[in-house]
Every structure is written in structure tokens, then in C-alpha cells.
Write a protein that holds these residues in place. Structure first.
Motif, PDB file in Angstrom:
ATOM      1  N   ASN A 170       0.798  -1.225   0.025  1.00 41.52           N
ATOM      2  CA  ASN A 170      -0.048   0.083  -0.128  1.00 41.52           C
ATOM      3  C   ASN A 170       0.850   1.395  -0.001  1.00 41.52           C
ATOM      4  OD1 ASN A 170      -2.255  -1.184  -0.134  1.00 41.52           O
ATOM      5  ND2 ASN A 170      -2.849  -1.163   2.198  1.00 41.52           N
ATOM      6  N   TRP A 171       1.818   1.269   0.745  1.00 40.15           N
ATOM      7  CA  TRP A 171       2.842   2.481   0.936  1.00 40.15           C
ATOM      8  C   TRP A 171       3.634   2.595  -0.367  1.00 40.15           C
ATOM      9  CZ3 TRP A 171       3.178   6.498   3.520  1.00 40.15           C
ATOM     10  CH2 TRP A 171       2.451   6.588   4.928  1.00 40.15           C
ATOM     11  N   VAL A 172       4.053   1.468  -0.884  1.00 37.25           N
ATOM     12  CA  VAL A 172       4.629   1.627  -2.207  1.00 37.25           C
ATOM     13  C   VAL A 172       3.640   2.177  -3.357  1.00 37.25           C
ATOM     14  CG1 VAL A 172       5.596   0.189  -4.240  1.00 37.25           C
ATOM     15  CG2 VAL A 172       6.228  -0.248  -1.889  1.00 37.25           C
ATOM     16  N   LYS A 173       2.583   1.658  -3.405  1.00 35.02           N
ATOM     17  CA  LYS A 173       1.465   2.265  -4.353  1.00 35.02           C
ATOM     18  C   LYS A 173       1.078   3.553  -4.202  1.00 35.02           C
ATOM     19  CE  LYS A 173      -1.359  -1.635  -5.561  1.00 35.02           C
ATOM     20  NZ  LYS A 173      -2.599  -2.379  -5.255  1.00 35.02           N
ATOM     21  N   LEU A 174       1.164   4.157  -2.722  1.00 40.33           N
ATOM     22  CA  LEU A 174       0.722   5.359  -2.558  1.00 40.33           C
ATOM     23  C   LEU A 174       2.022   6.495  -2.729  1.00 40.33           C
ATOM     24  CD1 LEU A 174      -0.703   6.123   1.195  1.00 40.33           C
ATOM     25  CD2 LEU A 174      -1.416   7.062  -1.290  1.00 40.33           C
ATOM     26  N   ILE A 175       3.254   5.883  -2.735  1.00 38.16           N
ATOM     27  CA  ILE A 175       4.475   6.611  -2.988  1.00 38.16           C
ATOM     28  C   ILE A 175       4.316   6.861  -4.702  1.00 38.16           C
ATOM     29  CG2 ILE A 175       6.828   6.700  -3.279  1.00 38.16           C
ATOM     30  CD1 ILE A 175       6.675   5.339  -0.437  1.00 38.16           C
ATOM     31  N   VAL A 176       4.354   5.573  -5.416  1.00 36.91           N
ATOM     32  CA  VAL A 176       4.010   5.780  -6.706  1.00 36.91           C
ATOM     33  C   VAL A 176       3.179   7.034  -7.375  1.00 36.91           C
ATOM     34  CG1 VAL A 176       3.512   4.488  -8.732  1.00 36.91           C
ATOM     35  CG2 VAL A 176       4.950   3.508  -7.239  1.00 36.91           C
ATOM     36  N   ILE A 177       1.781   7.161  -6.814  1.00 37.59           N
ATOM     37  CA  ILE A 177       0.987   7.898  -7.084  1.00 37.59           C
ATOM     38  C   ILE A 177       1.491   9.316  -6.969  1.00 37.59           C
ATOM     39  CG2 ILE A 177      -1.341   9.003  -6.592  1.00 37.59           C
ATOM     40  CD1 ILE A 177      -2.296   6.292  -6.062  1.00 37.59           C
ATOM     41  N   TYR A 178       2.088   9.489  -5.916  1.00 38.57           N
ATOM     42  CA  TYR A 178       2.479  11.091  -5.484  1.00 38.57           C
ATOM     43  C   TYR A 178       3.757  11.234  -6.148  1.00 38.57           C
ATOM     44  CZ  TYR A 178       0.151  11.287  -0.829  1.00 38.57           C
ATOM     45  OH  TYR A 178      -0.950  11.248   0.001  1.00 38.57           O
ATOM     46  N   LEU A 179       4.724  10.062  -6.564  1.00 36.36           N
ATOM     47  CA  LEU A 179       5.741  10.416  -7.501  1.00 36.36           C
ATOM     48  C   LEU A 179       5.111  10.546  -8.979  1.00 36.36           C
ATOM     49  CD1 LEU A 179       8.325   7.794  -6.713  1.00 36.36           C
ATOM     50  CD2 LEU A 179       8.401  10.156  -6.324  1.00 36.36           C
ATOM     51  N   ILE A 180       4.150  10.116  -9.426  1.00 30.13           N
ATOM     52  CA  ILE A 180       3.527  10.388 -10.925  1.00 30.13           C
ATOM     53  C   ILE A 180       3.093  11.718 -10.856  1.00 30.13           C
ATOM     54  CG2 ILE A 180       1.400   9.904 -12.348  1.00 30.13           C
ATOM     55  CD1 ILE A 180       2.132   6.763 -11.423  1.00 30.13           C
ATOM     56  N   ILE A 181       2.260  12.239  -9.814  1.00 32.65           N
ATOM     57  CA  ILE A 181       1.672  13.634  -9.669  1.00 32.65           C
ATOM     58  C   ILE A 181       2.877  14.442  -9.850  1.00 32.65           C
ATOM     59  CG2 ILE A 181       0.261  15.174  -8.154  1.00 32.65           C
ATOM     60  CD1 ILE A 181      -1.378  12.859  -7.134  1.00 32.65           C
ATOM     61  N   PHE A 211       5.809  14.240 -10.852  1.00 38.72           N
ATOM     62  CA  PHE A 211       6.487  14.308 -12.001  1.00 38.72           C
ATOM     63  C   PHE A 211       5.631  15.073 -13.136  1.00 38.72           C
ATOM     64  CE2 PHE A 211       7.505  11.926 -16.351  1.00 38.72           C
ATOM     65  CZ  PHE A 211       8.952  12.241 -16.166  1.00 38.72           C
ATOM     66  N   ALA A 212       4.239  14.775 -12.991  1.00 35.62           N
ATOM     67  CA  ALA A 212       3.389  15.442 -14.049  1.00 35.62           C
ATOM     68  C   ALA A 212       3.526  17.033 -13.938  1.00 35.62           C
ATOM     69  CB  ALA A 212       1.854  14.790 -13.914  1.00 35.62           C
ATOM     70  N   LEU A 213       3.589  17.226 -12.652  1.00 31.71           N
ATOM     71  CA  LEU A 213       3.603  18.834 -12.177  1.00 31.71           C
ATOM     72  C   LEU A 213       4.810  19.406 -12.709  1.00 31.71           C
ATOM     73  CD1 LEU A 213       2.021  19.005  -8.558  1.00 31.71           C
ATOM     74  CD2 LEU A 213       1.031  20.096 -10.867  1.00 31.71           C
ATOM     75  N   PHE A 214       5.751  18.564 -12.547  1.00 39.48           N
ATOM     76  CA  PHE A 214       7.236  19.165 -12.901  1.00 39.48           C
ATOM     77  C   PHE A 214       7.405  19.170 -14.401  1.00 39.48           C
ATOM     78  CE2 PHE A 214      11.741  17.909 -13.765  1.00 39.48           C
ATOM     79  CZ  PHE A 214      12.638  19.209 -13.195  1.00 39.48           C
ATOM     80  N   ILE A 215       6.595  18.386 -15.313  1.00 41.63           N
ATOM     81  CA  ILE A 215       6.781  18.374 -16.489  1.00 41.63           C
ATOM     82  C   ILE A 215       6.163  19.572 -17.055  1.00 41.63           C
ATOM     83  CG2 ILE A 215       5.820  17.128 -18.540  1.00 41.63           C
ATOM     84  CD1 ILE A 215       8.356  15.801 -17.639  1.00 41.63           C
ATOM     85  N   PHE A 216       4.843  19.831 -16.237  1.00 39.34           N
ATOM     86  CA  PHE A 216       3.828  21.119 -16.708  1.00 39.34           C
ATOM     87  C   PHE A 216       4.683  22.279 -16.369  1.00 39.34           C
ATOM     88  CE2 PHE A 216      -0.421  18.786 -16.041  1.00 39.34           C
ATOM     89  CZ  PHE A 216      -0.458  18.524 -17.392  1.00 39.34           C
ATOM     90  N   TYR A 217       5.436  22.246 -15.285  1.00 39.83           N
ATOM     91  CA  TYR A 217       6.179  23.596 -14.883  1.00 39.83           C
ATOM     92  C   TYR A 217       7.316  23.731 -15.822  1.00 39.83           C
ATOM     93  CZ  TYR A 217       9.700  26.511 -12.468  1.00 39.83           C
ATOM     94  OH  TYR A 217      10.261  27.557 -12.305  1.00 39.83           O
ATOM     95  N   LEU A 218       8.092  22.643 -16.528  1.00 39.15           N
ATOM     96  CA  LEU A 218       9.140  22.805 -17.613  1.00 39.15           C
ATOM     97  C   LEU A 218       8.633  23.353 -18.651  1.00 39.15           C
ATOM     98  CD1 LEU A 218      11.472  19.649 -17.066  1.00 39.15           C
ATOM     99  CD2 LEU A 218      11.854  22.075 -16.430  1.00 39.15           C
ATOM    100  N   ALA A 219       7.462  22.689 -18.870  1.00 37.92           N
ATOM    101  CA  ALA A 219       6.752  23.007 -20.461  1.00 37.92           C
ATOM    102  C   ALA A 219       5.440  23.906 -20.263  1.00 37.92           C
ATOM    103  CB  ALA A 219       6.349  21.612 -21.081  1.00 37.92           C
ATOM    104  N   GLN A 220       5.508  24.893 -19.458  1.00 39.09           N
ATOM    105  CA  GLN A 220       4.644  25.884 -19.270  1.00 39.09           C
ATOM    106  C   GLN A 220       3.871  26.582 -20.578  1.00 39.09           C
ATOM    107  OE1 GLN A 220       5.054  29.192 -16.579  1.00 39.09           O
ATOM    108  NE2 GLN A 220       6.284  28.129 -15.266  1.00 39.09           N
ATOM    109  N   ASP A 221       4.764  26.794 -21.265  1.00 42.10           N
ATOM    110  CA  ASP A 221       4.250  27.469 -22.841  1.00 42.10           C
ATOM    111  C   ASP A 221       3.374  26.463 -23.619  1.00 42.10           C
ATOM    112  OD1 ASP A 221       5.792  29.738 -21.915  1.00 42.10           O
ATOM    113  OD2 ASP A 221       7.555  29.119 -22.971  1.00 42.10           O
ATOM    114  N   LEU A 222       3.698  25.285 -23.355  1.00 42.76           N
ATOM    115  CA  LEU A 222       3.040  24.125 -24.091  1.00 42.76           C
ATOM    116  C   LEU A 222       1.684  23.797 -23.500  1.00 42.76           C
ATOM    117  CD1 LEU A 222       6.234  21.934 -24.890  1.00 42.76           C
ATOM    118  CD2 LEU A 222       5.042  23.565 -26.364  1.00 42.76           C
TER     119      LEU A 222
END
Lengths: 165, 353
Positions: B9-20, B22-33
Motif C-alpha cells: 500500500n505504501w509503495v502504491k501511494l508513493i508511486v501515485i505521489y511520484l506520478i503527480i 512528475f506530471a507537475l514538474f513536466i507541466f512546470y518545465l513546459a509551461q508554454d506548451l
């Protein structure tokens, strides 16, 4: 397979393993392939390890479960101990009351061995009722019939019990 | 075994947080897109009920999405054919008038400079006027220099449009599978709560976006009719702008009035016309608030008007126009999350186990 069947399969898709399970569940009895496919789309496959709790007694319920593989034990806590209500096997279902409201679960469900279930949840059922009232009401009617039969059985058993006293 | 379960359960939760994350980080890097993807998300919310309806009649989802795309292209083609002449006329007239507007602004600046120089004794005579002349003669060169960047912008718009179309198509076709695959990662323990949460958020945001878009289209049409009736030049373009700005709650309609007033002053030289434009747009807003909005948006978002205004202002300050657009849905998602978690934890104590 004739050409019409091939075209039909191409457009509507073929019968999946989940559809084959769903058609054996009383709540979805009498639904055609297309309707079963629509139910399949809104079910969620979940896997549980041995002894993992699927839901706890008194927790708000969100949906029903159909056992795809494995078995599930339903238990109920009394003041002194935990009693086993029933053990359910493949193609059996439980937790269907939660499709109607989020009232607390009446028992705890625990996977006995490694178990796979199909979850059919209230939010998806409510969306189905709204989006496809005809299909939704078919499922709702079946659900009501199952609950009515269970109520009848409970009433008869309690009357018999009272007579024995 | 239970220990294994906890770790899983902890692994799954951590994976979800990491995905979120990562998605936010990608969005930040590619703000203009980000813009094409946000537009695609809005289109998905808008078209999803239609795809569901078609799928409900037994057509495969991919076929249903393709049919809708063909339908939209056909409708757009019809609209362009019908309105092409009048829109092109308005744009051409506006283009022809730009040098005129430029000269008008220049002469009014020169007039103001003369008045200033006359009244403020320490200002050297003729300096301001010289400065205005210098700067205005540089303007054609500035425009010429920015032409290559205009071409790049044009290419960006074309690429953006293609991204919007592709993303919309695949999100409509496979969005449910993506969603199902993502929520598969949610640990069993939190799955029911998570599903209820997702359903509520999706319902509220979907209703809000669909309602707002329908509302904007109707406000746009009413504005075009009203502004044409009072004889405003460029009524179609001003009407479309007022429809688009209407998507921003409370502040949008005021923003929509500005271009209309600008045209009245520059083109019609009439304050009376400006008052007429304001009256027409206020009447459209009244019709919108009394009739259209309650039907289209209804109580899709159960938020106090003050909460809406504050969230729109904060959104605007943080992320500009997109912030203003996303403020209400995001605030709404936060409110629903808080309500459901509060109910789960406080009323049922459901996470005690």
C-alpha cells in the motif's frame, strides 16, 4: 463466422472474459451483450492478497464486488468475538446494498487466498442510471428483486424462530 | 502477509505521489506548451457526454469519436462559409483603419504635448513633440522586425491546433482506459474513497465547464445581435470577444465591454454610442444571469459568489488568464476533496482501520 458477425464484432467488439462473468451474476441477468459490455466498461478489476480486508464493517460503502477468482469471508463483530457469516466463492457477489446508499457496511469482507474481484461502484451506477435510464432501471429492478427475496427469507426465518420458541 | 500488504500500500501511494509530482514538474518545465493541453481538456469535458451518448447506442468509442470529429469539421466549415465574407470584411476594414487610428492617436498625443508644454513652464519647448515624432517613425521598423516572429507565432498556432486535435481525439477515445489504468494504482484501502472523490470532482468540473461554454456561446450570439441592432461597427468581432471573456466569472463581462467602448470612441467619436454599447452588454448580462446561466450552469458549482471572485482574482494574479479560468474548477475540486475526506474521517472514522 459469417460476414455480418465479423462486421458486428468489428463495430461492437467481441465478448470479453468479464462479460462472460457478468452474464452469470443475477443482478445483470437478462442483459444483452451490448448492455453487458456497457457494464464491463464501468467495473474495476481489483486484486487482494490473502487475508487482505476488502472492506470493514461500519465503514461507508461505495459499491458491490463480484469474485472473479479466489474466495471471500464475510464476518461480523459481536460484543465478544468475530463470527463468520458466510464464505463466498467464484462468480458470487457481495456488498450490493452499497449501490443504493452509503450506509455503513453490515459485515467485514476479507480475501481468503489470493483473490481477484470486479468492483461495481455506486458513482458509476448513478452515472449509468442518468446516462442510460433504460439499462440502469433494468439493473435496479434486478437489485430490488434480489433484496426483496432476501427480505422475504429473513422474515420467514425470524417467524419460524419465533414459532419454535 | 499483513506486513507485505502495508508495504505494498505504501509503495502504491508513493508511486501515485511520484506520478503527480512528475506530471507537475513536466507541466512546470513546459509551461508554454500547456495551453493546447488545457484547451484539449476543456474540449474533452465538452464532448464527452456526446461520445457517451453515441457509445450508448452501440457504436464503438473510436468510431463515435471519429463521427463527432467529422461532424465538428463539417459544422465549422458551414459556419466559415456563412460568416466568411462578413468576418473578412470586418478584419479588412479594421486593418485598413489601423494607420488612421495610429495617426489619430499620434495627433492627440501631440495636442496633449503642446498643452503640457504650454502649461508647464520648465518643460523645454518642442522636446515632447520631437520625441513623439521620433518614436512614431520607428514604429514601421519595429513592425517589420517583428514579422519573422509573427511567422513563428503562426507556425506555433498551427502546431498548437494540431496538438489540441490529437490530444482531444485520444483523450476522448482512450481517456476512460487511461483513467482506469491510473486509478488501478490506488491502494485497495483508499480505492472506494478515491473513486467517490474522483466522481464528485469530475461531475462538478464537467458540469461547470459545459455550462460555461454553452453560456458563452449564447452570450456571444446575443451580444452580436444587440450590438448589430445599435449599429456598432465590428459588431461580430466585439460580440465574439464579449462571449469569450464571459467564461471568466464576474470579471469577464466587464473585460468584454472594453473593446466595444474603445471602438465607440475611436470609430464613432460618440460617448452616446459607448453608453449604448454598455447598456446592450448589461442587458445581455441581465438575460444571462436571470435566464441562461441558471439553466446552463445552474448549481453545478455550489460556491458563494464572494468565494468565486476571490478565487478568480487569486488565480489571475498567479497564472494570468488561465489562472482566472481554472480558479473556480480548482477551488471546487479542493472543496469537494475536503468535504469527502471530512465525512470519511470525522463522521465514519473510516480510516481508523
Amino acid at each position: 463466422m459469417n460476414i455480418i458477425q465479423i462486421i458486428k464484432n468489428k463495430i461492437f467488439g467481441e465478448k470479453s472474459e468479464i462479460v462472460k462473468i457478468l452474464e452469470k451474476i443475477p443482478i445483470f441477468e437478462g442483459l444483452n451483450d451490448l448492455e453487458l459490455k456497457k457494464i464491463e466498461i464501468i467495473t474495476h478489476e481489483r486484486s487482494y492478497l490473502p487475508n487482505e480486508v476488502i472492506f470493514h464493517e461500519k465503514e461507508p460503502g461505495a459499491g458491490m464486488y463480484i469474485i472473479k477468482r479466489g474466495s471471500v469471508r464475510l464476518t461480523k463483530k459481536t460484543e465478544t468475538k468475530e463470527i463468520e457469516v458466510v464464505v463466498l466463492k467464484e462468480k458470487e457477489f457481495f456488498g450490493e446494498l452499497a449501490l443504493l446508499d452509503e450506509s455503513p457496511r453490515s459485515a467485514t469482507a476479507t480475501a481468503i487466498g489470493k483473490t481477484e474481484v470486479l468492483g461495481f461502484y455506486r458513482p458509476d451506477f448513478l452515472t449509468l442510471l442518468q446516462r442510460e435510464p433504460k439499462l440502469g432501471s433494468k439493473v435496479l429492478l434486478k437489485l430490488a428483486q434480489i433484496l426483496a427475496a432476501r427480505l422475504r427469507y429473513t422474515t420467514e426465518t425470524s417467524v419460524k424462530g419465533m414459532n419454535h420458541k | 502477509m499483513i506486513q507485505n500488504l502495508k508495504v505494498l500500500n505504501w509503495v502504491k501511494l508513493i508511486v501515485i505521489y511520484l506520478i503527480i509530482l512528475f506530471a507537475l514538474f513536466i507541466f512546470y518545465l513546459a509551461q508554454d506548451l500547456l495551453t493546447p493541453f488545457l484547451i484539449a481538456s476543456i474540449l474533452v469535458y465538452l464532448l464527452n457526454p456526446l461520445v457517451d451518448k453515441l457509445e450508448g447506442s452501440g457504436i464503438r468509442r473510436g468510431v463515435a469519436v471519429s463521427l463527432i470529429f467529422i461532424g465538428i469539421i463539417f459544422v465549422l466549415f458551414i459556419i466559415i462559409v456563412i460568416f466568411y465574407d462578413s468576418i473578412i470584411n470586418e478584419i479588412n476594414t479594421f486593418k485598413d483603419k489601423v494607420p488612421l487610428y495610429f495617426n489619430k492617436i499620434k495627433s492627440s498625443l501631440e495636442e496633449s504635448a503642446t498643452i503640457l508644454e504650454k502649461n508647464i513652464s520648465f518643460l523645454p519647448k518642442g522636446n515632447l513633440k520631437k520625441l513623439i515624432n521620433e518614436k512614431s517613425s520607428e514604429l514601421p521598423q519595429i513592425i517589420e522586425k517583428s514579422i519573422p516572429s509573427l511567422i513563428t507565432k503562426f507556425i506555433e498556432v498551427i502546431t498548437g491546433t494540431l496538438i489540441v486535435l490529437f490530444t482531444t481525439f485520444f483523450m476522448l477515445k482512450d481517456g476512460r482506459t487511461f483513467r482506469k489504468e491510473i486509478i488501478k494504482l490506488v491502494p485497495n484501502k483508499y480505492f472506494e474513497t478515491f473513486l467517490c472523490l474522483l466522481y464528485e470532482i469530475n461531475k462538478q468540473i464537467g458540469n461547470y465547464i459545459r455550462g460555461q461554454i454553452i453560456d458563452c456561446v449564447i452570450v456571444g450570439i446575443l451580444s452580436i445581435i444587440g450590438l448589430s441592432l445599435i449599429g456598432l461597427k465590428y459588431a461580430i468581432i466585439i460580440g465574439i470577444v464579449s462571449g469569450i471573456t464571459n467564461i471568466i466569472p464576474y470579471l469577464g463581462p466587464i473585460m468584454g465591454m472594453i473593446p466595444g467602448i474603445f471602438i465607440c470612441i475611436i470609430e464613432h467619436h460618440s460617448m452616446l454610442m459607448a453608453i449604448n454599447v454598455v447598456v446592450v452588454l448589461i442587458i445581455v448580462q441581465l438575460i444571462d444571469n436571470v435566464v441562461i446561466s441558471p439553466l446552463a450552469v445552474g448549481k453545478s458549482v455550489d460556491l458563494h459568489p464572494l468565494a468565486v471572485i476571490i478565487s478568480v482574482t487569486v488565480g489571475g494574479a498567479l497564472m494570468g488568464v488561465w489562472g482566472m479560468l481554472l480558479a473556480v474548477p480548482l477551488f471546487c475540486a479542493l472543496k469537494v476533496t475536503f468535504e469527502i475526506l471530512y465525512r470519511g474521517i470525522i463522521e465514519y472514522g473510516s480510516w481508523e482501520n
